[in-house]
Design a protein around this motif. Sequence first.
Motif, PDB file in Angstrom:
ATOM      1  N   SER A 115      -3.552  -8.549   3.829  1.00 30.13           N
ATOM      2  CA  SER A 115      -2.651  -7.576   3.957  1.00 30.13           C
ATOM      3  C   SER A 115      -2.464  -7.044   5.363  1.00 30.13           C
ATOM      4  O   SER A 115      -1.443  -6.625   5.715  1.00 30.13           O
ATOM      5  N   MET A 166       0.838  -1.137  -0.077  1.00 32.40           N
ATOM      6  CA  MET A 166       0.104  -0.006  -0.003  1.00 32.40           C
ATOM      7  C   MET A 166       0.834   1.311   0.163  1.00 32.40           C
ATOM      8  O   MET A 166       1.825   1.384   0.753  1.00 32.40           O
ATOM      9  N   THR A 168      -0.767   4.597  -4.933  1.00 36.88           N
ATOM     10  CA  THR A 168      -1.676   3.513  -5.237  1.00 36.88           C
ATOM     11  C   THR A 168      -3.142   3.697  -4.587  1.00 36.88           C
ATOM     12  O   THR A 168      -3.881   3.571  -5.417  1.00 36.88           O
ATOM     13  N   ILE A 169      -3.177   4.111  -3.341  1.00 35.53           N
ATOM     14  CA  ILE A 169      -4.490   4.140  -2.867  1.00 35.53           C
ATOM     15  C   ILE A 169      -5.186   5.438  -3.184  1.00 35.53           C
ATOM     16  O   ILE A 169      -6.438   5.515  -2.937  1.00 35.53           O
ATOM     17  N   GLU A 218     -11.847  -2.564  -0.433  1.00 36.42           N
ATOM     18  CA  GLU A 218     -11.761  -3.256  -1.514  1.00 36.42           C
ATOM     19  C   GLU A 218     -11.690  -2.276  -2.680  1.00 36.42           C
ATOM     20  O   GLU A 218     -10.780  -2.441  -3.504  1.00 36.42           O
ATOM     21  N   ALA A 219     -12.611  -0.954  -2.548  1.00 34.95           N
ATOM     22  CA  ALA A 219     -12.314  -0.099  -3.545  1.00 34.95           C
ATOM     23  C   ALA A 219     -11.266   0.572  -3.610  1.00 34.95           C
ATOM     24  O   ALA A 219     -10.510   0.903  -4.842  1.00 34.95           O
ATOM     25  N   ALA A 220     -10.593   0.581  -2.562  1.00 34.19           N
ATOM     26  CA  ALA A 220      -9.203   1.197  -2.266  1.00 34.19           C
ATOM     27  C   ALA A 220      -8.081   0.278  -2.705  1.00 34.19           C
ATOM     28  O   ALA A 220      -6.954   0.842  -2.485  1.00 34.19           O
ATOM     29  N   GLY A 221      -8.127  -0.932  -3.114  1.00 31.95           N
ATOM     30  CA  GLY A 221      -7.243  -1.733  -3.388  1.00 31.95           C
ATOM     31  C   GLY A 221      -6.561  -2.520  -2.335  1.00 31.95           C
ATOM     32  O   GLY A 221      -5.499  -2.893  -2.326  1.00 31.95           O
ATOM     33  N   ILE A 222      -7.312  -2.387  -1.088  1.00 26.54           N
ATOM     34  CA  ILE A 222      -6.599  -3.016   0.329  1.00 26.54           C
ATOM     35  C   ILE A 222      -7.066  -4.473   0.452  1.00 26.54           C
ATOM     36  O   ILE A 222      -8.301  -4.518   0.880  1.00 26.54           O
ATOM     37  N   ASP A 223      -6.348  -5.335   0.552  1.00 26.92           N
ATOM     38  CA  ASP A 223      -6.669  -6.633   0.743  1.00 26.92           C
ATOM     39  C   ASP A 223      -6.648  -7.150   2.206  1.00 26.92           C
ATOM     40  O   ASP A 223      -5.872  -6.766   2.953  1.00 26.92           O
ATOM     41  N   PRO A 227      -6.872   4.352  -7.114  1.00 27.89           N
ATOM     42  CA  PRO A 227      -6.854   2.784  -7.314  1.00 27.89           C
ATOM     43  C   PRO A 227      -7.775   2.320  -8.686  1.00 27.89           C
ATOM     44  O   PRO A 227      -7.771   1.325  -9.116  1.00 27.89           O
ATOM     45  N   GLY A 228      -8.588   3.340  -8.978  1.00 26.63           N
ATOM     46  CA  GLY A 228      -9.668   2.909 -10.172  1.00 26.63           C
ATOM     47  C   GLY A 228     -10.594   3.905 -10.023  1.00 26.63           C
ATOM     48  O   GLY A 228     -10.891   4.530  -9.288  1.00 26.63           O
TER      49      GLY A 228
END
Length: 305
Positions: free
Chosen positions: A118, A1, A5-6, A110-115, A9-10
């Motif tokens: 992790s 993270m 990237t956060i 999830e929308a922020a790309g955080i699994d 993220p999309g």
Amino acid sequence: MTVDTISHPGKPAKDELVPSRYAVRVGEIEVLVISDGVLPLPTTMLAHNADPAVRAAWLNDMFLPPDAFDWSLNVVVVHSGEQTILIDAGLGLDPNLNLPRAGQLIKRLEAAGIDLASVTDVVLTHMHMDHIGGLLVDGVKDRLRPDLRIHVAAAEVKFWEAPDFTHVSMPPGFPDALRLAAKRFAKEYGSQLRLFDDEYEVAPGVVVHRTGGHTPGHSVVRLASGGDRLTFAGDAVFTVGFDHPDWFNGFEHDPEEAARVRIRLLQELAATGEQLVATHLPFPSVGRVAVDGDAFRWVPAFWDY
């Protein structure tokens, strides 16, 4: 993270009409504030010891409705060294409370790309259901690391073995919901709890301090790196607490001590000039504190794009 990237993220979900995450850097520590949604509650909850006319005047001055107030629900993700730390876990999804605009944390992570896998550590400021409920959502525990460490004050766990609600002023149904959530959480995650007495360093520059007041084990998290500092205050500070720090919040189990904790914390933050984030301040809840006569003034941060 990483902040880069956060931050982007999309594409946001089509039904997300307002921003729900905001990235901040504290020296080398990366911080992401995530909105868990809003919790509508009666305005008496803001100050059940205040004169109703004075409380109504404050709401009117703030251009807020007189009867119901949307409390923001903010959660923080911190990346320090090799650790990814979730500070509080939002409300979750309690079908008995009918709160459809809250409990958004998991989908927004999830929308922020955080699994979820992790996350190495969770810090709980306290065990009210709007701070632990996200970990009780069906399927979440199975997605977390088996060696996840959950840090919480020993006094908080002890309190919820036989909680005292004699000094609170909550809407009907909330005491039972709080008891049940805390009991279920202790049962499901008891083996992963890492208890501390007054202070514990979770990761480099990430220290949790027990304050008491709101609940006996209520804690704040202090971040420090490279001369920068930020405090996540949990429920020690509410929006109305800057103008009226002596007003009692309905969820405070020891309201007199909570007011003392709030005043000391605001005085310290005003003196240091460090950044403040709190659970129930309007998203993204990043700002600073200034002294304003006998009270305080909230100074929101200018958004940094």
